[in-house]
Design a protein around this motif. Structure first.
Motif, short mmCIF file in Angstrom:
data_model
loop_
_atom_site.label_atom_id
_atom_site.label_comp_id
_atom_site.label_asym_id
_atom_site.label_seq_id
_atom_site.Cartn_x
_atom_site.Cartn_y
_atom_site.Cartn_z
N THR A 10 0.82 -1.22 0.00
CA THR A 10 0.00 0.00 0.00
C THR A 10 0.85 1.27 0.00
O THR A 10 0.34 2.36 0.21
CB THR A 10 -0.96 0.00 1.20
N ILE A 69 2.99 2.99 1.76
CA ILE A 69 3.14 4.04 2.78
C ILE A 69 4.61 4.19 3.15
O ILE A 69 5.30 3.20 3.43
CB ILE A 69 2.27 3.74 4.01
N ARG A 80 7.27 6.37 5.63
CA ARG A 80 7.41 7.21 6.83
C ARG A 80 8.66 6.74 7.55
O ARG A 80 9.22 5.69 7.19
CB ARG A 80 6.17 7.08 7.75
N MET A 126 -3.70 6.01 9.08
CA MET A 126 -3.44 4.66 9.55
C MET A 126 -3.99 4.51 10.96
O MET A 126 -3.87 5.42 11.78
CB MET A 126 -1.93 4.39 9.63
N TYR A 149 -5.77 0.97 7.13
CA TYR A 149 -5.05 2.16 6.69
C TYR A 149 -5.50 2.47 5.29
O TYR A 149 -5.88 1.57 4.52
CB TYR A 149 -3.53 1.96 6.78
N THR A 157 5.65 -6.29 7.50
CA THR A 157 4.60 -5.53 6.82
C THR A 157 5.07 -4.14 6.42
O THR A 157 4.28 -3.34 5.94
CB THR A 157 3.40 -5.38 7.77
N GLY A 158 6.37 -3.84 6.64
CA GLY A 158 6.75 -2.42 6.51
C GLY A 158 8.00 -2.12 5.71
O GLY A 158 8.63 -1.09 5.94
N LYS A 175 8.73 1.24 2.48
CA LYS A 175 9.29 2.55 2.83
C LYS A 175 10.82 2.51 2.92
O LYS A 175 11.49 3.51 2.77
CB LYS A 175 8.71 3.04 4.17
N ALA A 205 5.31 -0.70 13.93
CA ALA A 205 5.22 -1.48 12.69
C ALA A 205 3.91 -1.24 11.97
O ALA A 205 3.75 -1.60 10.82
CB ALA A 205 5.41 -2.96 12.99
N VAL A 245 1.10 -2.46 11.46
CA VAL A 245 0.15 -3.55 11.29
C VAL A 245 0.51 -4.57 12.36
O VAL A 245 1.64 -5.04 12.41
CB VAL A 245 0.30 -4.19 9.90
O1 PYC Z 1 4.63 0.07 7.56
O2 PYC Z 1 3.60 1.96 7.27
C1 PYC Z 1 3.66 0.73 7.20
C2 PYC Z 1 2.54 0.00 6.63
C3 PYC Z 1 1.36 0.51 6.29
C4 PYC Z 1 0.64 -0.52 5.80
C5 PYC Z 1 1.37 -1.64 5.85
N1 PYC Z 1 2.55 -1.30 6.35
#
Ligand code: PYC
Ligand code: FAD
Length: 418
Positions: free
Chosen positions: A79, A81, A83, A278, A285, A368-369, A372, A414, A416
């Motif tokens: 998705t 995102i 940050r 989010m 989110y 999950t991140g 970025k 994280a 999620v």
């Molecule tokens: O790490 O910012 C994140 C994120 C948003 C959705 C899945 N991961």
């Protein structure tokens, strides 16, 4: 593309010529027998690693081996995102390095990755959420990272469609805002890194699955692939949800679990949401893509597996949360749903570094991140492979931390829950 001169006439000519005048963005070379470095996995992280190996370290005899097509894994499924508001200094500095690279990436790659710094809101729905948010904002500011605590009224002023009623099931008590956060165009990121790496001499080899990792005692010597054996003394593995499978080929066991993570998009709408929202607590989110689709993500599916789909109740849960936050979206039709496989580590932080096998490096556990982190991860991994030692930014993220106990717990940041 960026190097060609465009005029309205060339655009028209290309529009009616069925692609025949289009330049290839990267070559499709036949794999050589031997390379200085092999990168396994043609997602954003693998392509970025190859690019920075060539650009920063002058190592250009490199091949990226991708079992499908580049960007077809989580890079093309996420998705988007971006940050850097992580809690602990070790993680915050790594993600901040990445955010700084994002800020110059389109120019660096000469390719528009559509990085849009439209701000990222993390909502709090309980007193404990708000305490965590305040703590994290404070920590971010001490690390020189932009972060603000904001009230429900400030959120409403910025996002008029959001529901800040105190009678909601999960009322919004406030949140954090990172204004420099935002979104990017996921496939453009893969294509931009691929084109730039190819221009520096990197071979990008698609439809080439690694089926074995060859060792001579304690050191790596090459890989077996569906297109034959390829030799190299240095191999970087960046395969996200399949890291445990590749580690198994080298006789290693990683502290990772693979889970499906789902997302979905709506029919295209006129612009209605110009930021990213989010909510960790409700597992939802949302942002709006440049095509107008609402891009919505869910929490992970609790079970382990490699099927790139997920269970219905997880989607239903995320949808309920989004509709409570944005009641007007209850009338929007959803178009597509998909899943990707994420590799979750015990402290919700990545593993980037050497392994007990000489010349074999792993970059995984982004869970999950990791989108970025794409440029920063590639930058740090390239350094690690080129010098056979980690950069100070990724030194805390070694595999050894699971035996020394020097874990970096980022479950809260994280985003999620896992
Ligand atoms: O790490 O910012 C994140 C994120 C948003 C959705 C899945 N991961
Ligand atoms: P991938 O893009 O998955 O690339 C790995 C590649 O390795 C794949 O192309 C695969 O085909 C290839 N491969 C696997 N096995 C082999 C083999 N044997 N031989 C050769 N190639 C192989 N992160 C964020 O920061 N923000 C978000 O908003 C966000 N949302 C997400 C939403 C969803 C639904 C999902 C699934 C993930 C999300 N993530 C997000 C996480 C993020 O997508 C990943 O952490 C990141 O994209 C991983 O990049 P990668 O290049 O390591 O992996």
């Amino acid at each position: 593309m960026g190097r060609q001169r465009y005029s309205i006439f060339s655009l028209l000519r290309n529009a009616v010529s069925h692609n025949e005048n289009w330049q290839q963005a990267w070559r499709s070379p036949v794999p050589r027998k031997r390379y200085d470095v092999l990168i396994v996995g043609g997602g954003g992280h693998g392509l970025a690693t190859a690019y920075y190996l060539a650009k920063e370290h002058g190592i250009t005899n490199v091949a990226v081996l991708e079992k499908g097509w580049i960007g077809g894994g989580n890079t093309g499924r996420n998705t988007t995102i971006v940050r850097s508001n992580y809690l602990w200094t070790e993680a915050a500095l790594l993600y901040e390095k990445s955010l700084k690279l994002w800020e110059g990436l389109s120019r660096d790659l000469n390719y528009n990755v559509m990085f849009s710094q439209r701000g990222v809101y993390n909502l709090g729905h309980s007193l404990q959420d708000m305490r965590d948010i305040e703590r994290r904002v404070g920590a971010n500011r001490l690390d020189g990272i932009d972060a603000e605590v904001i009230t429900p009224e400030q959120i409403k002023a910025a996002i008029p469609m959001i529901n800040i009623s105190r009678r909601a099931r999960y009322p919004i008590l406030g949140g954090s805002l990172q204004r420099r956060g935002g979104i990017a165009r996921h496939d453009a990121v893969a294509w931009g890194f691929a084109r730039a790496a190819d221009a520096l001499g990197v071979d990008i080899i698609q439809q080439c699955e690694v089926t074995g990792i060859c060792r001579d005692g304690g050191r790596v010597t090459g890989v077996e692939t569906t297109r034959g054996r390829i030799e190299a003394d240095r191999i970087g593995v960046v395969v996200a949800g399949h890291a445990s499978v590749l580690a198994g080929m080298a006789g290693l066991r990683l502290p990772l679990e693979s889970h499906p993570l789902q997302a979905y998009v709506s029919e295209p709408l006129k612009p209605v949401l110009d930021t990213v929202v989010m909510s960790n607590a409700v597992h939802g989110y949302i942002s709006q893509s440049d095509k107008g689709e609402l891009v919505v993500g869910a929490g992970i599916d609790a079970y382990n597996g490699y099927g790139q789909r997920g269970s219905f109740h997880t989607i239903e849960h995320a949808m309920q949360a989004i509709i409570e936050l944005f009641p007007a979206f209850s009338r929007v039709r959803m178009l597509r749903q998909w899943g990707g496989i994420v590799d979750v580590s015990p402290d919700a932080c990545p593993i980037i570094g050497r392994t007990p096998v000489q010349g074999l490096y792993f970059n995984c556990g982004w869970g999950t991140g990791g989108f970025k982190a794409t440029p920063g991860s590639g930058w740090a991994f390239a350094h690690t492979i080129a010098r056979d030692e980690p950069h100070e930014l990724n030194a805390p993220f070694s595999l050894e931390r699971f035996t020394t106990g020097a874990l970096i717990d980022e479950h809260g940041a994280a985003a999620v829950a896992h």
